[in-house]
Scaffold this motif. Structure first.
Motif, PDB file in Angstrom:
ATOM      1  N   MET A 170       0.867  -1.181   0.000  1.00  0.00           N
ATOM      2  CA  MET A 170       0.000   0.000   0.000  1.00  0.00           C
ATOM      3  C   MET A 170       0.907   1.235   0.000  1.00  0.00           C
ATOM      4  N   PRO A 171       1.148   1.860  -1.156  1.00  0.00           N
ATOM      5  CA  PRO A 171       2.122   2.956  -1.221  1.00  0.00           C
ATOM      6  C   PRO A 171       1.831   4.097  -0.259  1.00  0.00           C
ATOM      7  N   LEU A 172       0.546   4.433  -0.060  1.00  0.00           N
ATOM      8  CA  LEU A 172       0.234   5.569   0.808  1.00  0.00           C
ATOM      9  C   LEU A 172       0.422   5.204   2.275  1.00  0.00           C
ATOM     10  N   ALA A 173       0.168   3.937   2.638  1.00  0.00           N
ATOM     11  CA  ALA A 173       0.454   3.504   4.006  1.00  0.00           C
ATOM     12  C   ALA A 173       1.954   3.570   4.272  1.00  0.00           C
ATOM     13  N   ARG A 174       2.749   3.146   3.301  1.00  0.00           N
ATOM     14  CA  ARG A 174       4.201   3.246   3.459  1.00  0.00           C
ATOM     15  C   ARG A 174       4.627   4.702   3.616  1.00  0.00           C
ATOM     16  N   ALA A 175       4.051   5.586   2.807  1.00  0.00           N
ATOM     17  CA  ALA A 175       4.421   7.002   2.887  1.00  0.00           C
ATOM     18  C   ALA A 175       4.087   7.572   4.265  1.00  0.00           C
ATOM     19  N   ALA A 176       2.925   7.174   4.812  1.00  0.00           N
ATOM     20  CA  ALA A 176       2.540   7.667   6.137  1.00  0.00           C
ATOM     21  C   ALA A 176       3.518   7.192   7.206  1.00  0.00           C
ATOM     22  N   MET A 177       3.985   5.958   7.081  1.00  0.00           N
ATOM     23  CA  MET A 177       4.937   5.444   8.058  1.00  0.00           C
ATOM     24  C   MET A 177       6.318   6.069   7.871  1.00  0.00           C
ATOM     25  N   HIS A 178       6.755   6.228   6.633  1.00  0.00           N
ATOM     26  CA  HIS A 178       8.069   6.841   6.394  1.00  0.00           C
ATOM     27  C   HIS A 178       8.111   8.271   6.944  1.00  0.00           C
ATOM     28  N   ASN A 179       6.985   8.970   6.883  1.00  0.00           N
ATOM     29  CA  ASN A 179       6.917  10.329   7.401  1.00  0.00           C
ATOM     30  C   ASN A 179       7.191  10.369   8.897  1.00  0.00           C
ATOM     31  N   GLN A 180       6.950   9.249   9.594  1.00  0.00           N
ATOM     32  CA  GLN A 180       7.149   9.184  11.045  1.00  0.00           C
ATOM     33  C   GLN A 180       8.559   8.700  11.413  1.00  0.00           C
ATOM     34  N   ARG A 181       9.403   8.563  10.415  1.00  0.00           N
ATOM     35  CA  ARG A 181      10.848   8.356  10.599  1.00  0.00           C
ATOM     36  C   ARG A 181      11.154   7.138  11.488  1.00  0.00           C
ATOM     37  N   GLU A 182      10.732   6.000  11.025  1.00  0.00           N
ATOM     38  CA  GLU A 182      11.050   4.770  11.747  1.00  0.00           C
ATOM     39  C   GLU A 182      12.549   4.468  11.671  1.00  0.00           C
ATOM     40  N   ALA A 183      13.106   4.070  12.776  1.00  0.00           N
ATOM     41  CA  ALA A 183      14.446   3.492  12.778  1.00  0.00           C
ATOM     42  C   ALA A 183      14.358   1.981  12.620  1.00  0.00           C
ATOM     43  N   VAL A 184      13.342   1.384  13.265  1.00  0.00           N
ATOM     44  CA  VAL A 184      13.090  -0.051  13.165  1.00  0.00           C
ATOM     45  C   VAL A 184      11.624  -0.251  12.799  1.00  0.00           C
ATOM     46  N   HIS A 185      11.400  -1.086  11.808  1.00  0.00           N
ATOM     47  CA  HIS A 185      10.053  -1.406  11.355  1.00  0.00           C
ATOM     48  C   HIS A 185       9.853  -2.916  11.408  1.00  0.00           C
ATOM     49  N   VAL A 186       8.727  -3.342  11.979  1.00  0.00           N
ATOM     50  CA  VAL A 186       8.372  -4.761  11.996  1.00  0.00           C
ATOM     51  C   VAL A 186       7.384  -5.015  10.867  1.00  0.00           C
ATOM     52  N   ALA A 187       7.766  -5.917   9.962  1.00  0.00           N
ATOM     53  CA  ALA A 187       6.885  -6.371   8.884  1.00  0.00           C
ATOM     54  C   ALA A 187       6.408  -7.767   9.266  1.00  0.00           C
ATOM     55  N   ALA A 188       5.135  -7.873   9.638  1.00  0.00           N
ATOM     56  CA  ALA A 188       4.597  -9.131  10.155  1.00  0.00           C
ATOM     57  C   ALA A 188       3.940  -9.930   9.028  1.00  0.00           C
ATOM     58  N   TRP A 189       4.369 -11.183   8.890  1.00  0.00           N
ATOM     59  CA  TRP A 189       3.867 -12.062   7.841  1.00  0.00           C
ATOM     60  C   TRP A 189       3.504 -13.420   8.445  1.00  0.00           C
ATOM     61  N   PRO A 190       2.672 -14.231   7.750  1.00  0.00           N
ATOM     62  CA  PRO A 190       2.506 -15.624   8.188  1.00  0.00           C
ATOM     63  C   PRO A 190       3.737 -16.452   7.823  1.00  0.00           C
ATOM     64  N   THR A 191       4.124 -16.439   6.552  1.00  0.00           N
ATOM     65  CA  THR A 191       5.384 -16.984   6.050  1.00  0.00           C
ATOM     66  C   THR A 191       6.028 -15.900   5.194  1.00  0.00           C
ATOM     67  N   VAL A 192       7.337 -15.721   5.300  1.00  0.00           N
ATOM     68  CA  VAL A 192       8.020 -14.723   4.476  1.00  0.00           C
ATOM     69  C   VAL A 192       8.411 -15.399   3.156  1.00  0.00           C
ATOM     70  N   ARG A 193       7.480 -15.398   2.213  1.00  0.00           N
ATOM     71  CA  ARG A 193       7.734 -15.964   0.893  1.00  0.00           C
ATOM     72  C   ARG A 193       8.675 -15.050   0.110  1.00  0.00           C
ATOM     73  N   ASP A 194       9.052 -15.492  -1.105  1.00  0.00           N
ATOM     74  CA  ASP A 194       9.996 -14.714  -1.903  1.00  0.00           C
ATOM     75  C   ASP A 194       9.477 -13.299  -2.171  1.00  0.00           C
ATOM     76  N   THR A 195       8.224 -13.185  -2.586  1.00  0.00           N
ATOM     77  CA  THR A 195       7.691 -11.851  -2.875  1.00  0.00           C
ATOM     78  C   THR A 195       7.547 -11.020  -1.608  1.00  0.00           C
ATOM     79  N   TYR A 196       7.287 -11.677  -0.472  1.00  0.00           N
ATOM     80  CA  TYR A 196       7.180 -10.954   0.792  1.00  0.00           C
ATOM     81  C   TYR A 196       8.551 -10.445   1.235  1.00  0.00           C
ATOM     82  N   ALA A 197       9.580 -11.232   0.930  1.00  0.00           N
ATOM     83  CA  ALA A 197      10.944 -10.781   1.214  1.00  0.00           C
ATOM     84  C   ALA A 197      11.296  -9.565   0.357  1.00  0.00           C
ATOM     85  N   ILE A 198      10.835  -9.576  -0.904  1.00  0.00           N
ATOM     86  CA  ILE A 198      11.070  -8.422  -1.783  1.00  0.00           C
ATOM     87  C   ILE A 198      10.404  -7.175  -1.197  1.00  0.00           C
ATOM     88  N   ALA A 199       9.140  -7.326  -0.754  1.00  0.00           N
ATOM     89  CA  ALA A 199       8.432  -6.180  -0.175  1.00  0.00           C
ATOM     90  C   ALA A 199       9.133  -5.665   1.075  1.00  0.00           C
TER      91      ALA A 199
END
Length: 319
Positions: A170-199
């Protein structure tokens, strides 16, 4: 800038039995902290387990399916509630050890289930993030979140935030989070598949932050055991037994640097993944790319984020 020790706990949840999963959580957190971690991540809906039957059980999406209805009832009964007292031991552990812990859960909001990632932090209540758009078949079980849970935790050394699964596309969700200047971001997945690793790697590079891409592990026998803990409904059991036997979720967790490099990567089984995060790399990377700053064009593009909670029904006292 300091160096931060981080860990991903890639483990099997206690499926369906949220109370049992909460009871098992401290041992996982302690194990990660004993390995030196101050930031600990768990995968999507670790408390209660990912609703894998939506993908793996034939007919689970059919209207009025008895097994799917039984599973939904169980999760509604088990799900955490806002201010849930069952989470108090987790908060005490986080306070005592000075940890930041992100863990996924099924949350009940009024009469609906929501996919929520909780960020526990010392001396403050958990910071929730409710998934904005359940992905594809997930819409059969989860309601949508709103902009009121798009915040970050401000630690002494930097900000920590999280998004869930396909929100990373979701590009706009990412933009909203980047605006808050994360140093560490948790990306929660069920399994980190190849495309999920790319994201996940793209998010790290785009946001100039460290990403903990957290997956889980699940076997069908564990799901059956979780059902037994919740009373063993026969229709729910038939749904699970229609799924393929063996392993259903395969981990694949990884810790990613702000330049997209993989610092640590897990296999397909239970393990705790550790890495040291050199926060100096954030500032170094911002020299070339700052998507919220010198790589933005606010004169051309503007994003408005509605952070008001959407209650749906508001009772007003006009007396």
């Amino acid at each position: 800038m300091p160096r931060i020790a981080a860990a991903i706990v890639q483990a099997e949840p206690v499926p369906l039995d949220v109370t049992g999963g909460i009871a098992a959580l401290p041992a996982h957190i302690e194990a990660a902290a004993d390995g030196g971690a101050t930031v600990v991540a768990f995968g999507e809906t670790f408390l209660g387990g990912y609703p894998i039957w939506l993908d793996e059980a034939p007919g689970a999406a059919l209207w009025d399916h008895p097994g799917s209805k039984a599973m939904h009832r169980i999760l509604l009964d088990q799900a955490i509630r806002p201010g849930d007292e069952r989470l108090a031991p987790i908060q005490k552990l986080v306070d005592r050890r000075g940890l930041i812990v992100s863990v996924g859960a099924h949350e009940r909001v009024r009469s609906s289930l929501v996919n929520t990632q909780l960020l526990f932090r010392p001396g403050q209540p958990p910071l929730p993030h409710r998934k904005l758009v359940p992905t594809h078949g997930e819409r059969l079980i989860w309601a949508r979140g709103d902009g009121s849970t798009l915040g970050v935790h401000q630690a002494d050394w930097g900000n920590v935030g999280h998004l869930i699964c396909w929100e990373h596309w979701m590009p706009l969700a990412r933009a909203a989070m980047h605006n808050q200047r994360e140093a560490v971001h948790v990306a929660a997945w069920p399994t980190v598949r190849d495309t999920y690793a790319i994201a996940s790697r793209h998010y790290a590079f785009e946001g100039r932050c460290f990403v903990l891409a957290a997956g889980t592990v699940l076997n069908r026998d564990t799901l059956l055991d979780g059902l037994g803990r919740c009373g063993g409904d026969p229709e729910a059991r038939a749904l699970i037994e229609a799924m393929p036997d063996g392993q259903l979720q395969y981990g694949g967790s990884m810790i990613i640097a702000p330049n997209g490099d993989i610092l640590a990567e897990a296999g397909g089984h239970e393990e705790i993944l550790h890495a040291e995060l050199d926060l100096d790399l954030i500032g170094q990377g911002l020299a070339a790319l700052d998507t919220d700053g010198h790589y933005a064009r606010p004169d051309v593009f503007k994003l408005n984020v509605n952070t008001a909670e959407q209650a749906g029904v508001v009772f007003e006292d006009k007396s």
